[in-house]
Design an enzyme around this catalytic site. Structure first.
Site, mmCIF file in Angstrom:
data_model
loop_
_atom_site.group_PDB
_atom_site.id
_atom_site.type_symbol
_atom_site.label_atom_id
_atom_site.label_comp_id
_atom_site.label_asym_id
_atom_site.label_seq_id
_atom_site.Cartn_x
_atom_site.Cartn_y
_atom_site.Cartn_z
ATOM 1 N N HIS A 110 0.736 -1.224 0.072
ATOM 2 C CA HIS A 110 0.107 0.164 0.196
ATOM 3 C C HIS A 110 0.844 1.305 0.120
ATOM 4 O O HIS A 110 1.318 1.735 1.153
ATOM 5 C CB HIS A 110 -0.870 -0.118 1.160
ATOM 6 C CG HIS A 110 -1.703 -1.256 1.310
ATOM 7 N ND1 HIS A 110 -1.277 -2.479 1.733
ATOM 8 C CD2 HIS A 110 -3.104 -1.151 1.095
ATOM 9 C CE1 HIS A 110 -2.532 -3.254 1.566
ATOM 10 N NE2 HIS A 110 -3.467 -2.712 1.321
ATOM 11 N N ASP A 240 -9.285 7.055 7.156
ATOM 12 C CA ASP A 240 -10.808 7.015 6.960
ATOM 13 C C ASP A 240 -11.499 5.804 7.306
ATOM 14 O O ASP A 240 -12.540 5.671 7.975
ATOM 15 C CB ASP A 240 -11.134 7.319 5.419
ATOM 16 C CG ASP A 240 -10.891 8.908 5.211
ATOM 17 O OD1 ASP A 240 -11.465 9.733 5.820
ATOM 18 O OD2 ASP A 240 -10.272 9.043 4.163
ATOM 19 N N ASN A 270 -7.972 11.741 3.726
ATOM 20 C CA ASN A 270 -7.481 11.683 2.117
ATOM 21 C C ASN A 270 -8.501 11.594 1.255
ATOM 22 O O ASN A 270 -8.508 11.305 0.234
ATOM 23 C CB ASN A 270 -6.126 10.766 1.915
ATOM 24 C CG ASN A 270 -6.529 9.493 2.196
ATOM 25 O OD1 ASN A 270 -7.764 8.988 1.888
ATOM 26 N ND2 ASN A 270 -5.616 8.654 2.516
ATOM 27 N N ILE A 272 -10.039 8.961 0.301
ATOM 28 C CA ILE A 272 -10.185 7.791 -0.497
ATOM 29 C C ILE A 272 -10.053 6.382 0.159
ATOM 30 O O ILE A 272 -9.226 6.520 1.287
ATOM 31 C CB ILE A 272 -8.821 7.837 -1.466
ATOM 32 C CG1 ILE A 272 -8.888 9.025 -2.466
ATOM 33 C CG2 ILE A 272 -8.621 6.500 -2.219
ATOM 34 C CD1 ILE A 272 -9.738 8.957 -3.438
ATOM 35 N N HIS A 347 -3.844 3.185 -3.566
ATOM 36 C CA HIS A 347 -4.239 2.786 -1.835
ATOM 37 C C HIS A 347 -3.319 1.163 -1.850
ATOM 38 O O HIS A 347 -2.736 1.234 -0.792
ATOM 39 C CB HIS A 347 -5.872 2.467 -1.943
ATOM 40 C CG HIS A 347 -5.963 1.724 -0.507
ATOM 41 N ND1 HIS A 347 -5.999 2.497 0.746
ATOM 42 C CD2 HIS A 347 -6.024 0.471 -0.216
ATOM 43 C CE1 HIS A 347 -6.117 1.505 1.423
ATOM 44 N NE2 HIS A 347 -6.363 0.410 1.068
ATOM 45 N N GLU A 495 -17.609 -3.691 24.133
ATOM 46 C CA GLU A 495 -16.757 -4.763 24.289
ATOM 47 C C GLU A 495 -15.701 -4.746 23.374
ATOM 48 O O GLU A 495 -14.407 -5.156 23.983
ATOM 49 C CB GLU A 495 -17.563 -5.985 24.043
ATOM 50 C CG GLU A 495 -18.771 -6.307 24.914
ATOM 51 C CD GLU A 495 -20.060 -5.520 24.671
ATOM 52 O OE1 GLU A 495 -20.159 -4.873 23.573
ATOM 53 O OE2 GLU A 495 -21.031 -5.425 25.311
ATOM 54 N N PHE A 522 -20.987 -12.314 24.339
ATOM 55 C CA PHE A 522 -20.801 -11.166 23.811
ATOM 56 C C PHE A 522 -19.290 -10.833 23.440
ATOM 57 O O PHE A 522 -18.686 -10.151 22.828
ATOM 58 C CB PHE A 522 -21.059 -10.111 24.674
ATOM 59 C CG PHE A 522 -22.568 -9.825 24.800
ATOM 60 C CD1 PHE A 522 -23.532 -10.121 23.775
ATOM 61 C CD2 PHE A 522 -23.058 -9.673 26.042
ATOM 62 C CE1 PHE A 522 -24.779 -10.126 23.859
ATOM 63 C CE2 PHE A 522 -24.619 -9.526 26.311
ATOM 64 C CZ PHE A 522 -25.189 -9.910 25.318
ATOM 65 N N HIS A 558 -28.495 -14.551 24.784
ATOM 66 C CA HIS A 558 -27.425 -14.448 25.806
ATOM 67 C C HIS A 558 -26.841 -15.781 26.233
ATOM 68 O O HIS A 558 -25.872 -15.609 27.148
ATOM 69 C CB HIS A 558 -28.235 -13.759 27.018
ATOM 70 C CG HIS A 558 -28.363 -12.309 26.917
ATOM 71 N ND1 HIS A 558 -29.066 -11.740 25.810
ATOM 72 C CD2 HIS A 558 -28.270 -11.271 27.619
ATOM 73 C CE1 HIS A 558 -29.168 -10.431 25.979
ATOM 74 N NE2 HIS A 558 -28.635 -10.201 27.172
#
Lengths: 748, 748
Positions: A110, A240, A270, A272, A347, A495, A522, A558
């Protein structure tokens, strides 16, 4: 002339907290004997035993010189002369081309982010951050996290220029290749100088919150009016992608709540992402959101060449001490590439030979691939001696601190080194058959509170379920903005952020042992963070209560079913499901000792009796015989269970024995630990000749075939749970002694 | 007098979009023949075939009456007379006490939220929402989601009052008991009238974004200037817990981006979560954050008794058509309880007999448990006839629509009914051994595009990896604020939100078939949403590419290892890992047909050849023989593989056959489907007598013992991956034909 040790801490900090001048004609002479490099001693407690403290004379000379420069830099931060700016440009372009060249050679990677973020990267590593390249583990270093981990060539280039041994030229050339120190995303366990493993987006910024929390906590506990012995910043670059991830919002909400003023995050704005312009999916106002989260927000409009804007933003950020700062830096992804900049094509792919040439021309870069110009090299070369001096300075300060504050120094030392206090495990509670029946979540709380007394770096909390998870440390208050010295962390219902923050705490300093808690089901919310614990070797302790249908009425949303299996399948995790008090204590012993892999403790909501035969030693083997009336290692049948079902297996065994059967009961608290035992031990517990085997566990039967063999029977739950009182569900689902007895009888 | 069908749609909407008057002396007469109830016909396309359309006279009379009242209500919304307010109070208290009594009887549950949110609940179900209690599946109903699912007694009480058959008095008394329609958290598959399964926090608000998206999309595709045939609101109640969860921020950021103006969310701002005052962990400014996310924000300061404030807020929200609205409603948790209100103790436990009495006294409630006062019952009784009329009205409108827009009506009908078009599966591509080798992610794209042509409800997208996941539908544009009729969804880097939004889309209407995509490893980010797909029977198609170390250089953070096993352990999920073109097509056939369970397709980044013996029919069996040179169902050895490793198993078989071995190769594309086959079929593929078995899969070996038996060998990866070119990693990790051959030889 003053000796370094007589310099007050604030003076010493001043000498570093302003920006370094660039291209100074007056770097510390490399021949200076003070600058002999400390041995690179990862991960032991670095420097405290060093005898290479600065001498009075040399130190005085250097500091005077540095202070003079500091004042100049401070006054002239926005009026660098042309020569200096030209050198910064050159350094920034060096970073860009090291990234371009490495990605090109690998034909994978990248380049866009490093090209856009090179200016902020340069300023951070060359002008702002305090670190010692030859000892990446120096305790009081500033931390840097590249949350946008795909841009790792930025960090590798910076580590290379700064003089870290981990990233030599050959490492850059080996980018993304088998066995290199420069993997496709930053891995803390591969590359000294990388603090945390990033790549999965949003994790890094949350780790950084943990790093900043750790600093804040230790500073509050150990700093004295005359000695700020803990004192560093945490810097992050996030993009981003990170901003879109929910985990980032969770962690940043907490950072704002906690007022982590020494957390400074650069948002590479940026526009993008992989799918193109962020306009297609990300049009929220990030600035406004962060203001809502309680952050100080600064916008640097020209991140491509606005060096002074970036410097001024950092300066401003440091003046805001009660809020974390987000510096939104608007950059051009792939800056410098005439045809690919500002597009998604830069990218995540190599530029291609033609575009690399065009970029070289465009940025006026006449050099061969991987070349670092001499003046750039020379400019950066001061970081090795300066870093060594910084650490030596801190060591001297610590020596002073130790003289005045013996007890605190010893405690801090043990946190820094990670050495567990002798005999710590004796603090864990023990239980007898007469101890009152109790839920393992309650027994867990006894262990947590016992450990907090003896382990100075033990801290943690729950995602808004402290009173259900039973995780409060009674002797401590809450870690809050105004009470950061306390050790109960209140994560709110976050969490995922919680797990990643704990990874950050764990990686801050070897002796910090974070735990965190929620309902076992969870873990689904935080699985990506748990995986990073496992991958990055963070010994986080996951306290997961309400571990089965035994939680009853809350129902299938749960009730964990597949969760035990899902973690048994994950590499480098210890999945522990204790059955009673002694097994809970054993589980904590194992968890504390395993500093390089996370432990997950699955704990019951419902009361369980203390069982004959369970033991801490047994737990350490992962699977062991808790009762047996057979002889010659030839039981008629072997019953296996974990956690709350070990009681059921034991009851079934009692009945079967009454009918004359030779029955062995095996507790299988941790499959991973059992796998690590010798073949002889395994045979002593599960003799190959005995194929009559029954397992019982209130969860998916997936995976049990390994232990019960082709002829065995697995009693478990291969559907979702139900809402009803626990006893009713156990009965309806057939998780009963009767079922075990029937299965056993069908086999022997 | 106008017939209902001659009423314009906007008039009809007007007649409902203003609030209902309360205690009107003029309810539609229950004896009215128009109000005969449509048969409750879940989940078929409701009403379209009904012959009980309103008659002109009756309909005209009712509508005139309703329009008159609507105008009055609209003018007088904030000046209800005392009698009316008293009845609202009484209705609100009925809701409170039904919740109190049910939790008390179960001695388990969450009374606090229903007590605080009863006013907004009352106003929504009694005054605002359009629904038909006797047909909870009526297509054009308003959707309601209780994102704070623990407060489900609020919704059960409302469904009960509104006349839903699913919640009778005995159901309220059976709250949280085995087999009741009133489980501990709302379950769409248990309780008609509940749209989605909630409880795990943050899921519901994200589901609601999906519901609102579905409405917006279908409205854009099917509405005509003279007929808004799709036209409903989506209402949500979410609490502090939901607000803290990252998934909520992800989904709400998208809702703002998409401008979902018909999404109206009530934020129950009660300042209490399980651990106590939100002050300890949640001090961000939610309003500001939502403004940043592009929402319209309204604050109702008195949610306890400020009925008119709530009504005015909803009215205002409806005027904002280009943004979703967050109505922050400040309430007191446990309102009415003199000693427990405004404390965490009322959040998740029964009040206790004493406090129930005190609350009865405090609120002046003289009734027995579970009693609904006659005037309240009478007041609510109009919803059954009115709901039937609403549906009948819509049916009439649809009949008109159908006359004018035959094609669109047929398409919408098929989306509403969920009936797949005859022969749809013939659209799926087929491949021969000569078809060019290709990555299954690319073959997947061919399938997606083929399906989009024949399935009118097929839509989906990727979490910012469309060009890597290969998920773009080429014949469509992007679903965006101004192009909501399009079918490519751009989720940004928001995996968790994406999954939950797809659950919402799926549950909106039977014929909507959402797919979503990311890298397989990032299922960790969205696992909680995938589990809800499985539990709530949402047939979402998860397109998960880059399914192994075969992705190469991105390294261990991006390489799934344990993921196949972790989903094989999850109930009601189809985990599919196709090996080539025909298997990919077969996987999509299975995925589309399974509308009540999610399918996860694990797809390769790397090219794979088309293999002899693979077939769609084979895929449907889950495991099947792709090649075999044995006879009499007695091969010397059975080799098993999935996905990219089936090629390796086939190559190894070729070599072993050259050496004279009788070798069977089995493709194990879906363990779940194989488990569902008859014993005879299983024996025909895996004869018990053949114990020489070798599996190969580039993932954890966890679970394979079930298929290879005690004597078999599993070749896989029980560690994390590495960053290097794919071929290199395969070789280094021993995922090779040589390894299979060696293992096979050691066994036969």
């Amino acid at each position: 002339m003053a000796s370094s040790s007589s310099l007050t801490l604030s003076q010493a900090i001043l000498s570093r907290s302003t920006t370094h001048p660039h291209g100074s004609s007056n770097p510390p002479p490399p021949s200076d004997h003070r600058l002999s490099l400390p041995t690179f001693s990862l991960p032991t407690f670095s420097g405290l035993k060093s005898s290479s403290l600065p001498t009075t004379t040399a130190s005085g000379r250097r500091l005077t010189s540095r202070r003079r420069r500091a004042i100049r830099a401070s006054a002239a931060v926005e009026t660098l002369d042309k020569t200096e700016t030209a050198l910064v440009d050159k350094s920034v372009n060096t970073i860009r081309f090291l990234a371009i060249d490495a990605v090109e050679k690998a034909n994978s990677g990248h380049p866009g982010l490093p090209m856009g973020c090179a200016p902020m990267g340069h300023i951070l590593y060359d002008e702002i951050m305090r670190y010692n390249p030859k000892n990446p583990c120096w305790f009081n270093r500033d931390r840097f996290v590249l949350s946008a981990g795909h841009g790792c060539m930025l960090q590798y280039a910076l580590l290379h220029l700064a003089g870290y041994d981990s990233v030599q030229e050959e490492d850059l050339k080996g980018f993304r290749q088998w066995g290199s120190k420069t993997p496709g995303h930053p891995e803390n366990f591969e590359t000294p100088g990388v603090e945390v493993t990033t790549g999965p987006l949003g994790q890094g910024i949350a780790n950084a919150v943990g790093l900043a929390l750790a600093e804040r906590h230790l500073a509050a506990r150990f700093n004295k009016p005359d000695s700020e012995i803990v004192d560093h910043y945490t810097y992050v670059i996030l993009g981003d992608g990170c901003q879109m991830e929910g985990i980032a919002n969770e962690a940043c909400s907490l950072a704002g709540h906690w007022g982590l003023g020494k957390l400074i995050a650069f948002y590479d704005d940026n526009h993008i992402s992989i799918d193109g312009d962020t306009e297609i999916a990300f049009t929220e106002c990030v600035d406004t959101r962060f203001e809502g989260l309680g952050w100080h927000v600064i916008w640097v409009k020209n991140g491509n060449t606005g060096y002074d804007e970036i410097r001024a933003a950092i300066k401003e950020a440091k003046t805001v001490t009660d809020k974390p700062t987000l510096i939104k830096v608007t950059t051009t992804i792939g800056f410098g590439s005439p045809n690919k900049a500002n597009s998604y094509s830069v990218h995540g792919s190599a530029l291609g030979a033609k575009e690399v040439d065009a970029t070289r021309k465009n940025l006026g870069w006449p050099y061969e691939p991987f070349h670092v110009p001499e003046d750039v090299k020379k400019h950066w070369s001061r970081h090795v001696p300066e870093g060594a001096a910084l650490e030596a300075e801190w060591n001297a300060k610590f020596a002073e601190y130790e003289k005045k504050y013996k007890e605190e120094a010893a405690e801090l030392k043990s946190i820094i080194s990670g050495e567990l206090p002798a005999g710590w495990e004796k603090a864990l509670p023990t239980y007898t058959l007469e101890s009152p029946a109790d839920a393992t979540r309650n027994l867990s709380q006894q262990c947590l509170n016992a450990l907090a007394k003896v382990l100075p770096g033990f801290l943690g909390g729950s995602a808004d379920l402290a009173s259900s998870n039973m995780t409060l440390l009674k002797m401590f208050g809450d870690f809050q903005k105004n009470t950061p010295e306390e050790r109960n962390l209140r994560f709110g219902v976050r969490e995922h952020g919680m797990g990643a923050i704990c990874n950050g705490i764990d990686h801050h300093t070897p002796g910090l042992i974070p735990y965190c808690a929620t309902f076992f089901v969870f873990t689904d919310y935080m699985r990506a963070a748990i995986r990073i614990s496992a991958l990055s070797e963070a010994g986080v302790i996951y306290v997961m209560t309400h571990d089965s249908i035994g939680l009853g009425e809350d129902g299938p949303t749960h009730q964990p079913i597949e969760h035990l299996a899902s973690f048994r399948a994950m590499p480098n995790v210890l999945m522990l499901r204790p059955a009673d008090g002694n097994e809970t204590a054993g589980a904590y012993k194992v968890a504390v000792l395993n500093r390089k892999r996370p432990s997950i403790l699955a704990l019951s909501r419902q009361k369980l009796p203390h069982l004959p035969g369970t033991s801490v030693e047994g737990v350490e083997k992962g699977g062991y015989t808790v009762s047996d009336n057979s002889s010659g290692n030839k039981p008629d049948v072997i019953l296996m269970g974990t956690g709350s079902e070990l009681e059921i297996a034991s009851k079934a065994a009692d009945e079967l024995r009454k009918e004359g059967k030779a029955v062995r009961v095996v507790s299988f608290i941790s499959w991973e630990l059992f796998d690590e035992q010798s073949d002889a031990y395994k045979e002593s517990v599960l003799p190959a000749a005995v194929t009559a085997r029954v397992s019982i566990e209130a969860g998916s039967t997936f995976g049990w075939a390994k232990h019960i063999g082709s002829k065995g029977k697995a009693i478990g739950i291969d559907r979702f749970g139900a809402s009803a009182p626990a006893g009713k569900i156990y009965k309806e689902f057939g998780i009963t002694a009767e079922a075990v007895i029937a299965a056993a009888k069908s086999l022997c």
